[in-house]
Design an enzyme around this catalytic site. Sequence first.
Site, short mmCIF file in Angstrom:
data_model
loop_
_atom_site.label_atom_id
_atom_site.label_comp_id
_atom_site.label_asym_id
_atom_site.label_seq_id
_atom_site.Cartn_x
_atom_site.Cartn_y
_atom_site.Cartn_z
N LYS A 176 0.70 -1.18 -0.10
CA LYS A 176 -0.12 -0.02 0.10
C LYS A 176 0.96 1.29 0.02
O LYS A 176 1.93 1.29 0.76
CB LYS A 176 -0.91 -0.06 1.42
CG LYS A 176 -1.91 -1.20 1.16
CD LYS A 176 -2.83 -1.11 2.65
CE LYS A 176 -1.72 -1.60 3.81
NZ LYS A 176 -2.35 -1.76 5.06
N THR A 208 -7.50 9.77 8.53
CA THR A 208 -7.08 8.46 7.67
C THR A 208 -7.05 7.36 9.00
O THR A 208 -6.13 6.29 8.48
CB THR A 208 -5.87 8.68 7.04
OG1 THR A 208 -4.84 9.25 7.87
CG2 THR A 208 -5.92 9.62 5.84
N GLY A 210 -7.56 3.97 10.55
CA GLY A 210 -8.21 2.85 10.12
C GLY A 210 -8.40 2.59 8.82
O GLY A 210 -8.99 1.74 8.18
N THR A 211 -7.55 3.33 7.82
CA THR A 211 -7.52 2.94 6.27
C THR A 211 -7.17 1.61 5.96
O THR A 211 -7.69 0.91 4.98
CB THR A 211 -6.61 3.93 5.46
OG1 THR A 211 -5.42 3.89 6.24
CG2 THR A 211 -7.38 5.52 5.47
N GLY A 212 -5.99 1.26 6.69
CA GLY A 212 -5.41 0.09 6.22
C GLY A 212 -6.35 -1.30 6.77
O GLY A 212 -6.73 -2.08 6.02
N CYS A 213 -7.16 -1.20 7.92
CA CYS A 213 -8.16 -2.15 8.36
C CYS A 213 -9.34 -2.12 7.36
O CYS A 213 -9.73 -3.38 7.07
CB CYS A 213 -8.66 -1.65 9.70
SG CYS A 213 -7.32 -1.36 11.08
#
Length: 270
Positions: A176, A208, A210-213
Amino acid sequence: MTVHKALTVAGSDSGGGAGIQADLKTFQELGVYGMSVLTALTAQNTQGVHGVFPVPPEFIAQQMDAVLSDIGTDAVKTGMLFNSIIIETVAKKLKEYNVRNYVLDPVMVAKGGAPLLVTEAVAAVKEHLLPLATVVTPNLPEAKVLTGMEKIETKEEMKEAAKLLHDWGAQHVVIKGGHGTDDIVTDLLYDGREFVELSAERFHTQHTHGTGCTFAAAIAAGLASGKNVREAVKQAKVFITAAISHPLGIGHGHGPTNHWAYRREGSNDV
Ligand SMILES: Nc1ncnc2c1ncn2[C@@H]1O[C@H](COP(=O)(O)OP(=O)(O)OP(=O)(O)O)[C@@H](O)[C@H]1O
Ligand SMILES: Cc1ncc(COP(=O)(O)O)c(N)n1
């Protein structure tokens, strides 16, 4: 009616923007029945992590047994796993129940800098989880830690990292690009043969958290619904881009993304 099911194995974020809460919201928005196994509780808001309370491994195993022996699942996503005993417990259960469609989000550090994985557990992620992963989704700092590469900044370095993680057992790798600085944010998908770039406008926002979760949960939801990895990753990119580009503006720090933007506001083309 066919009910597609997805299970998240992750930490609780009391602020609702990341972890279990982000995952369940994402599953629901994408029409998938969501289930959860808690690995740790965090006292957390948009300003940071104020405390971590890991769940005993035996109780994590008990939760996985309860869900998988009865309801079953079409996909599993893991997030915050905190230490190597928890990682080994989760890996054992994934194997025992022959889980297909496993999305590994190798969560290490929260946006505010709090550790969500103890350093000694990185080796356990590589040894026990990478070989089981249908898709692994590291951000740039996580890819650096996992591969031991000195820096990952250019496209070529992202490709090199993806190849290493694939060699170590992950079937698909998504590096990412959220932590980069370009005006276009590019994620790189590798399936062992070819690379696919997924690009979108970078939004200059502090919301941003929690974007990865959310991104990994959206991939799991896509796989649970029968999409192939490339389709699931593309849908997840549209979902997270919509969630970031329509912020809710709540809290005093890094606010959550907007989990209902994809459904309510329409999606941005990637
Ligand atoms: N500012 C941004 N604008 C547009 N897309 C972004 C932005 N930040 C992240 N993304 C996208 O969000 C997804 C998650 O990427 P990111 O690198 O932020 O993951 P992460 O660091 O694991 O997230 P987190 O730790 O906050 O949960 C990727 O698809 C990335 O491209
Ligand atoms: C329980 C939990 N899981 C994952 C994250 C990572 O999200 P972020 O990097 O946006 O803080 C988090 N903060 N809390």
